[in-house]
Scaffold this motif. Structure first.
Motif, mmCIF file in Angstrom:
data_model
loop_
_atom_site.group_PDB
_atom_site.id
_atom_site.type_symbol
_atom_site.label_atom_id
_atom_site.label_comp_id
_atom_site.label_asym_id
_atom_site.label_seq_id
_atom_site.Cartn_x
_atom_site.Cartn_y
_atom_site.Cartn_z
ATOM 1 N N GLU A 192 0.694 -1.259 -0.070
ATOM 2 C CA GLU A 192 0.012 0.011 0.123
ATOM 3 C C GLU A 192 0.889 1.330 0.152
ATOM 4 O O GLU A 192 1.674 1.469 0.775
ATOM 5 C CB GLU A 192 -0.973 -0.161 1.308
ATOM 6 N N ASP A 193 0.706 2.097 -0.972
ATOM 7 C CA ASP A 193 1.512 3.451 -1.050
ATOM 8 C C ASP A 193 1.115 4.655 -0.185
ATOM 9 O O ASP A 193 1.676 5.351 -0.077
ATOM 10 C CB ASP A 193 1.751 3.783 -2.505
ATOM 11 N N GLN A 194 -0.270 4.197 0.532
ATOM 12 C CA GLN A 194 -0.703 5.557 1.342
ATOM 13 C C GLN A 194 -0.041 5.218 2.709
ATOM 14 O O GLN A 194 -0.710 4.170 3.229
ATOM 15 C CB GLN A 194 -2.117 5.807 1.137
ATOM 16 N N PHE A 195 0.720 6.140 3.206
ATOM 17 C CA PHE A 195 1.158 5.470 4.761
ATOM 18 C C PHE A 195 0.145 5.400 5.798
ATOM 19 O O PHE A 195 0.282 4.546 6.474
ATOM 20 C CB PHE A 195 2.183 6.719 4.964
ATOM 21 N N ILE A 196 -0.895 6.356 5.715
ATOM 22 C CA ILE A 196 -1.780 6.295 6.769
ATOM 23 C C ILE A 196 -2.843 5.099 6.638
ATOM 24 O O ILE A 196 -2.992 4.277 7.759
ATOM 25 C CB ILE A 196 -2.800 7.730 6.703
ATOM 26 N N GLU A 197 -3.043 4.816 5.417
ATOM 27 C CA GLU A 197 -3.814 3.291 4.966
ATOM 28 C C GLU A 197 -3.136 2.314 5.514
ATOM 29 O O GLU A 197 -3.456 1.317 6.238
ATOM 30 C CB GLU A 197 -4.594 3.532 3.769
ATOM 31 N N ALA A 198 -1.739 2.173 5.158
ATOM 32 C CA ALA A 198 -0.877 1.214 5.538
ATOM 33 C C ALA A 198 -0.584 0.768 6.868
ATOM 34 O O ALA A 198 -0.816 -0.238 7.452
ATOM 35 C CB ALA A 198 0.508 1.437 4.838
ATOM 36 N N LYS A 199 -0.543 1.835 7.706
ATOM 37 C CA LYS A 199 -0.528 2.005 8.986
ATOM 38 C C LYS A 199 -1.595 1.743 9.766
ATOM 39 O O LYS A 199 -1.606 0.764 10.762
ATOM 40 C CB LYS A 199 0.003 3.371 9.977
ATOM 41 N N SER A 200 -2.716 1.963 9.374
ATOM 42 C CA SER A 200 -4.212 1.554 10.032
ATOM 43 C C SER A 200 -4.488 0.077 9.744
ATOM 44 O O SER A 200 -4.751 -0.626 10.713
ATOM 45 C CB SER A 200 -5.298 2.474 9.163
ATOM 46 N N LEU A 201 -4.051 -0.352 8.559
ATOM 47 C CA LEU A 201 -4.059 -1.806 8.265
ATOM 48 C C LEU A 201 -3.139 -2.740 9.054
ATOM 49 O O LEU A 201 -3.727 -3.801 9.611
ATOM 50 C CB LEU A 201 -3.959 -2.336 6.748
ATOM 51 N N ASN A 202 -2.024 -2.204 9.290
ATOM 52 C CA ASN A 202 -0.962 -2.641 10.162
ATOM 53 C C ASN A 202 -1.537 -3.023 11.445
ATOM 54 O O ASN A 202 -1.330 -4.075 12.144
ATOM 55 C CB ASN A 202 0.099 -2.096 10.161
ATOM 56 N N VAL A 203 -2.135 -1.994 12.089
ATOM 57 C CA VAL A 203 -2.658 -2.157 13.390
ATOM 58 C C VAL A 203 -3.700 -3.095 13.746
ATOM 59 O O VAL A 203 -3.976 -3.809 14.421
ATOM 60 C CB VAL A 203 -3.214 -0.516 13.666
ATOM 61 N N ILE A 204 -4.797 -3.075 12.730
ATOM 62 C CA ILE A 204 -5.821 -4.103 12.424
ATOM 63 C C ILE A 204 -5.326 -5.339 12.793
ATOM 64 O O ILE A 204 -5.883 -6.203 13.236
ATOM 65 C CB ILE A 204 -6.674 -3.705 11.411
ATOM 66 N N LEU A 205 -4.322 -5.712 11.862
ATOM 67 C CA LEU A 205 -3.856 -6.811 11.800
ATOM 68 C C LEU A 205 -3.104 -7.548 13.078
ATOM 69 O O LEU A 205 -3.000 -8.578 13.515
ATOM 70 C CB LEU A 205 -2.955 -7.013 10.532
ATOM 71 N N THR A 206 -2.241 -6.618 13.613
ATOM 72 C CA THR A 206 -1.493 -6.859 14.802
ATOM 73 C C THR A 206 -2.437 -7.129 16.059
ATOM 74 O O THR A 206 -2.295 -8.003 16.813
ATOM 75 C CB THR A 206 -0.062 -5.907 15.034
#
Length: 457
Positions: A9-23
């Protein structure tokens, strides 16, 4: 141990949000990639089990380019996209992903999609398909709630396995298949094994409600909200609150109402006519015999709604593709309608069984059921030697026709309508009638009968 997931994902905020959901859900994650090149490098080093791929990425190449690479590597992946259109859908489908999520999405939607993708990948890898088909060594254990779903063919049992899996997930399901293949039965069985089993199961046939009433029927209305609204009315979504709503013939939903329905799926809220938004807790199961991708291409169905519904599609095979199930279904209906008529259950002669197997059943299980019911009513013997089914008209086929062995479209239409009319004893409307089997409006069917010169002999 939970799967390892790569986010591309090239959008930092969206990538970070997804990462938080997964972890937070206990998944381990790889280094986030923002381009195809970086993603390929991370895949080689960190060996993810699943990849979440955005369509638009930095640098050269798109998520679809990466999808081709992942498909060649036999890796599970799901597309993420903010903007989707018909061309993207076609390109994305060619890479064989396990899902396609449209932004914005909720944490719950992401986690369900991941569960679905990992399940499908585990059970649909080529070597596993071959093992299952050839050896069939693992016994299938289906819930008791599926006991009314009759069949032993491989295609049908595969669908039941998927239905069992998704029944336990609180996600939308899109049930596809020709008219008469048992879409409502599957939907009800999914509800009965879900956590919502003790809550309402509300059925709505979107194709049977007049266009001017469907919004009120689905969402309700307030007193005085329009001429004739003398009392407040609860809609079907409100009645299904806490439970499941089954929207049959979802492809018939008018475009203007598709927007409101999309809001139900995204925001989990409804708005009655003349009312204010209200939160609702409902699971949506939908079904159609239409090709929704063709409807999207024709501008009759919203592509974002299609993706919201298509999280977990179930494609029911037509009866002609599961002929091993015909004797089982026939015996089931023989017992059912013999009991209703207070008769001894007859058996079918070998000739009668052969007739069942030779016919292609354009009306599927519903047509078979109507045929058995009619023959039970007509018979008073312990053995049914010959069945009254419309085999001759379709079986004689092209050979008797002089046009190089082919019939015209009009001739085929006439034969098909006539065969269905005969199979249901010329009942046109109502449950089990020809209009229901053919999946067309009663008035339309009557018009075609008149135009084609079809008469009861």
């Amino acid at each position: 141990m939970k799967a390892k997931i790569l986010i591309v994902e090239d959008q930092f905020i969206e990538a970070k949000s997804l990462n938080v959901i997964l972890t937070n859900a206990g998944y381990s994650t790889c280094t986030i990639a923002r381009s195809v090149t970086t993603a390929v490098s991370i895949i080689e080093k960190e060996k993810p089990d699943l990849v979440l791929v955005d369509i638009m990425l930095q640098g050269e190449g798109t998520g679809i380019d990466l999808g081709h690479i992942l498909s060649e590597k036999n890796m599970a992946f799901v597309y993420l996209s903010a903007n989707s259109n018909r061309q993207i859908l076609e390109s994305a489908k060619s890479t064989k992903p396990y899902g396609f999520m449209v932004k914005p999405f909720r944490a719950k939607d992401v986690l369900i999609m991941i569960d679905v993708a990992l399940y499908l990948h585990k059970h649909r890898m080529p070597e596993k398909i071959q093992t299952t088909s050839s050896q069939k060594s693992e016994p299938r254990i289906l819930p008791a709630e599926f006991s009314n779903l009759i069949g032993k063919s491989q295609k049908f049992l595969d669908i039941l396995e998927l239905a069992k899996m998704v029944g336990l997930k609180d996600t939308s399901v899109l049930i596809l298949g020709e008219s008469g293949t048992g879409k409502e039965l599957i939907a009800h069985s999914i509800h009965k094994i879900s956590a919502r089993r003790y809550q309402p199961f509300i059925v709505v046939n979107c194709g049977a409600i007049p266009a001017n009433l469907i919004e009120s029927d689905l969402f309700g209305h307030e007193k005085g909200s329009f001429t004739g609204a003398i009392t407040k009315r609860e809609g079907k979504f409100a009645l299904a609150d806490g439970g499941t709503i089954f929207l049959d013939e979802i492809g018939e939903l008018p475009l203007e109402l598709q927007v409101k329905f999309l809001r139900v799926l995204q925001e989990r809220e409804i708005e009655s006519i003349g009312g204010t938004p209200k939160k609702i807790n409902v699971r949506v199961l939908a079904a159609t015999n239409k090709d929704l991708e063709e409807e999207v291409a024709a501008g009759r169905f919203r592509i974002d709604l299609f993706y919201r519904l298509n999280v977990f599609p179930l494609l029911l095979p037509p009866l002609r593709e599961r002929k091993a199930d015909i004797p089982l279904l026939a015996n089931y209906f023989l017992k059912k309608y013999s009991q209703e008529e207070g008769k001894q259950v007859p058996t079918l002669s070998s000739e009668a069984n052969d007739m069942l197997m030779r016919y292609d059943w354009p009306g599927n299980i519903r047509e078979l059921e109507n045929t058995i019911q009619r023959n039970i009513v007509l018979t008073n013997t312990s053995v049914i030697e010959s069945l009254e089914i419309p085999v001759s008209r379709l079986a004689v086929g092209a050979a008797a026709n002089g046009k190089n062995g082919f019939k015209t479209m009009i001739e085929n239409e006439r034969d098909h309508i006539l065969s269905v009319l005969e199979s249901c004893n010329w009942k046109i409307s109502g449950k089990g009638g020809a209009a229901e089997i053919l999946d067309i409006n009663v008035n339309t069917l009557n018009s075609r009968i008149k135009k084609l010169g079809i008469e009861k002999k």
